[in-house]
Write an enzyme that holds these catalytic residues in place. Structure first.
Site, PDB file in Angstrom:
ATOM      1  N   HIS A 282      48.282  20.256  75.248  1.00  0.00           N
ATOM      2  CA  HIS A 282      48.714  20.592  73.884  1.00  0.00           C
ATOM      3  C   HIS A 282      48.990  19.366  73.025  1.00  0.00           C
ATOM      4  CE1 HIS A 282      50.088  24.778  75.505  1.00  0.00           C
ATOM      5  NE2 HIS A 282      48.806  24.742  75.225  1.00  0.00           N
TER       6      HIS A 282
ATOM      7  N   CYS B  94      49.882  11.305  54.329  1.00  0.00           N
ATOM      8  CA  CYS B  94      49.038  10.214  54.834  1.00  0.00           C
ATOM      9  C   CYS B  94      48.940   9.114  53.777  1.00  0.00           C
ATOM     10  CB  CYS B  94      47.660  10.782  55.165  1.00  0.00           C
ATOM     11  SG  CYS B  94      46.468   9.538  55.643  1.00  0.00           S
TER      12      CYS B  94
ATOM     13  N   CYS C 159      46.724  12.896  60.414  1.00  0.00           N
ATOM     14  CA  CYS C 159      46.528  13.454  59.072  1.00  0.00           C
ATOM     15  C   CYS C 159      45.597  14.668  59.177  1.00  0.00           C
ATOM     16  CB  CYS C 159      45.921  12.394  58.139  1.00  0.00           C
ATOM     17  SG  CYS C 159      45.434  13.109  56.550  1.00  0.00           S
TER      18      CYS C 159
ATOM     19  N   CYS D  68      42.207  13.536  56.930  1.00  0.00           N
ATOM     20  CA  CYS D  68      41.266  12.461  57.289  1.00  0.00           C
ATOM     21  C   CYS D  68      41.343  12.059  58.761  1.00  0.00           C
ATOM     22  CB  CYS D  68      41.477  11.227  56.393  1.00  0.00           C
ATOM     23  SG  CYS D  68      42.963  10.267  56.822  1.00  0.00           S
TER      24      CYS D  68
HETATM   25  P1  NAD Z   1      58.273  28.494  78.051  1.00  0.00           P
HETATM   26  O1  NAD Z   1      59.477  28.195  77.198  1.00  0.00           O
HETATM   27  O2  NAD Z   1      57.436  29.660  77.721  1.00  0.00           O
HETATM   28  O3  NAD Z   1      58.740  28.679  79.572  1.00  0.00           O
HETATM   29  C1  NAD Z   1      59.583  27.773  80.208  1.00  0.00           C
HETATM   30  C2  NAD Z   1      59.954  28.376  81.567  1.00  0.00           C
HETATM   31  O4  NAD Z   1      60.691  27.405  82.279  1.00  0.00           O
HETATM   32  C3  NAD Z   1      60.814  29.641  81.458  1.00  0.00           C
HETATM   33  O5  NAD Z   1      60.250  30.645  82.286  1.00  0.00           O
HETATM   34  C4  NAD Z   1      62.177  29.196  81.998  1.00  0.00           C
HETATM   35  O6  NAD Z   1      62.820  30.204  82.749  1.00  0.00           O
HETATM   36  C5  NAD Z   1      61.789  28.043  82.903  1.00  0.00           C
HETATM   37  N1  NAD Z   1      62.814  27.010  83.036  1.00  0.00           N
HETATM   38  C6  NAD Z   1      63.616  26.478  82.077  1.00  0.00           C
HETATM   39  N2  NAD Z   1      64.353  25.482  82.597  1.00  0.00           N
HETATM   40  C7  NAD Z   1      64.025  25.403  83.923  1.00  0.00           C
HETATM   41  C8  NAD Z   1      64.429  24.576  84.997  1.00  0.00           C
HETATM   42  N3  NAD Z   1      65.337  23.615  84.840  1.00  0.00           N
HETATM   43  N4  NAD Z   1      63.851  24.762  86.216  1.00  0.00           N
HETATM   44  C9  NAD Z   1      62.928  25.748  86.403  1.00  0.00           C
HETATM   45  N5  NAD Z   1      62.496  26.555  85.418  1.00  0.00           N
HETATM   46  C10 NAD Z   1      63.035  26.377  84.196  1.00  0.00           C
HETATM   47  O7  NAD Z   1      57.440  27.147  78.129  1.00  0.00           O
HETATM   48  P2  NAD Z   1      55.895  26.921  78.467  1.00  0.00           P
HETATM   49  O8  NAD Z   1      55.447  27.867  79.505  1.00  0.00           O
HETATM   50  O9  NAD Z   1      55.735  25.461  78.667  1.00  0.00           O
HETATM   51  O10 NAD Z   1      55.116  27.340  77.136  1.00  0.00           O
HETATM   52  C11 NAD Z   1      55.626  27.105  75.853  1.00  0.00           C
HETATM   53  C12 NAD Z   1      54.928  26.049  75.002  1.00  0.00           C
HETATM   54  O11 NAD Z   1      56.002  25.292  74.507  1.00  0.00           O
HETATM   55  C13 NAD Z   1      54.058  25.072  75.661  1.00  0.00           C
HETATM   56  O12 NAD Z   1      52.850  25.205  75.049  1.00  0.00           O
HETATM   57  C14 NAD Z   1      54.624  23.675  75.320  1.00  0.00           C
HETATM   58  O13 NAD Z   1      53.626  22.951  74.637  1.00  0.00           O
HETATM   59  C15 NAD Z   1      55.683  23.932  74.307  1.00  0.00           C
HETATM   60  N6  NAD Z   1      56.965  23.216  74.468  1.00  0.00           N
HETATM   61  C16 NAD Z   1      57.003  21.954  74.967  1.00  0.00           C
HETATM   62  C17 NAD Z   1      58.213  21.305  75.116  1.00  0.00           C
HETATM   63  C18 NAD Z   1      58.219  19.910  75.648  1.00  0.00           C
HETATM   64  O14 NAD Z   1      57.290  19.150  75.385  1.00  0.00           O
HETATM   65  N7  NAD Z   1      59.239  19.544  76.426  1.00  0.00           N
HETATM   66  C19 NAD Z   1      59.407  21.966  74.788  1.00  0.00           C
HETATM   67  C20 NAD Z   1      59.340  23.280  74.266  1.00  0.00           C
HETATM   68  C21 NAD Z   1      58.101  23.889  74.128  1.00  0.00           C
END
Ligand code: NAD
Length: 258
Positions: free
Chosen positions: A128, A161, A136, A139
């Protein structure tokens, strides 16, 4: 199929890891909650405080109000991401990779914490994108998010940008945007070649990343899911290790490398 976090499930999963020639891991926001970055779907997560519709690319590009709200939120939230330290889960996966037992790490996260934990960036697919750069929308000019942070903190409400005046957005995939084809292809090829596919900290609700474990299982992989709440694919997993990634991954990796 096994459920729970008993030692015998860890031992079984560790045996599979030890015997596997190709292990591929998919991580999600749940591996970074112990680094202080909230996930989306847990209580207190991002969706409790912000409207997911604001992350739809058409809405974001089409509404000045949405962009203003986005940058106000991001100005507050980015320092937490920039200053975050890897969790014990990140460290465990880095250790597994360093020992040659993890072929590819696919992460849905945009926080860069796997690389900060020492994971070889060439072995990480950020499916992701990344929060540490902006691009931007007109561009394609790419600049660091740290530079944009200085600008928004100096008072720019909607950073533009400097090349062409287009809208700057984080180099992370919004809803309605395509994943870069080369990243998706590498992730799919990795999933289809895996003997063991390990999921850590993902609800598996977001596609196409959340569908990679199904691809892996269809291609013959054993599926191990480490998550503290049920996921969409628990019923297809060979082992479900329920608990915190910061507890389970170090124990699993320790047992696999013993
Ligand atoms: P999600 O929020 O859908 O799921 C996270 C899962 O992790 C949940 O089921 C939760 O119960 C579990 N969880 C939370 N803390 C935990 C821990 N300490 N140990 C074990 N399990 C734990 O997240 P996803 O499946 O990654 O999808 C959501 C989207 O959110 C992704 O596309 C991602 O790009 C984006 N996102 C990224 C970040 C980041 O970069 N840190 C933060 C938030 C969302």
């Amino acid at each position: 199929m096994t459920n729970g976090f008993p030692a015998d499930s860890i031992a079984q999963a560790a045996d599979w890891l030890r015997a596997s020639a190709v292990t591929v891991c998919l991580t999600g926001a749940g591996i970074s909650t112990e680094s202080g970055i909230p996930d989306f779907r847990s209580r207190g997560g991002v969706w409790d405080r912000f409207d997911p519709k604001d992350f739809d690319i058409r809405r974001w590009l089409g509404s000045e109000e949405v962009r203003r709200r986005y940058w106000a939120m991001s100005r507050e939230g980015y320092p937490r991401v920039m200053g975050a330290e890897p969790s014990k889960g990140h460290a465990a996966l880095s250790r597994l990779a360093g020992s040659g037992r993890l072929s590819l790490l696919i992460t849905q996260n945009t926080d860069g914490l796997h690389q900060k934990a020492g994971h070889d960036p060439d072995e990480v697919v950020e499916i992701h994108g990344t929060s540490h750069f902006c691009v931007c929308a007109a561009c394609g000019e790419r600049i660091t998010r740290a530079e944009v942070q200085e600008r928004v903190e100096r008072g720019e409400e909607i950073p533009l940008c400097e090349n062409c005046g287009g809208f700057l957005k984080p180099d992370a995939v919004f809803f309605g945007e395509d994943i870069a084809p080369e990243r998706l292809e590498r992730a799919v090829t990795g999933a289809e070649s895996a003997e063991v596919f390990l999921v850590a900290g993902s609800s598996l609700a977001v596609r196409p990343a959340g569908a990679l474990p199904e691809r892996a299982v269809l291609s013959g992989a054993r599926l191990i899911i480490v998550n503290e709440s049920p996921t969409r694919l628990d019923g297809k997993a060979h082992a479900v290790l329920r608990g915190k990634t910061g507890d389970i991954l170090p124990a699993l990796v320790e047992a696999a490398l013993a």
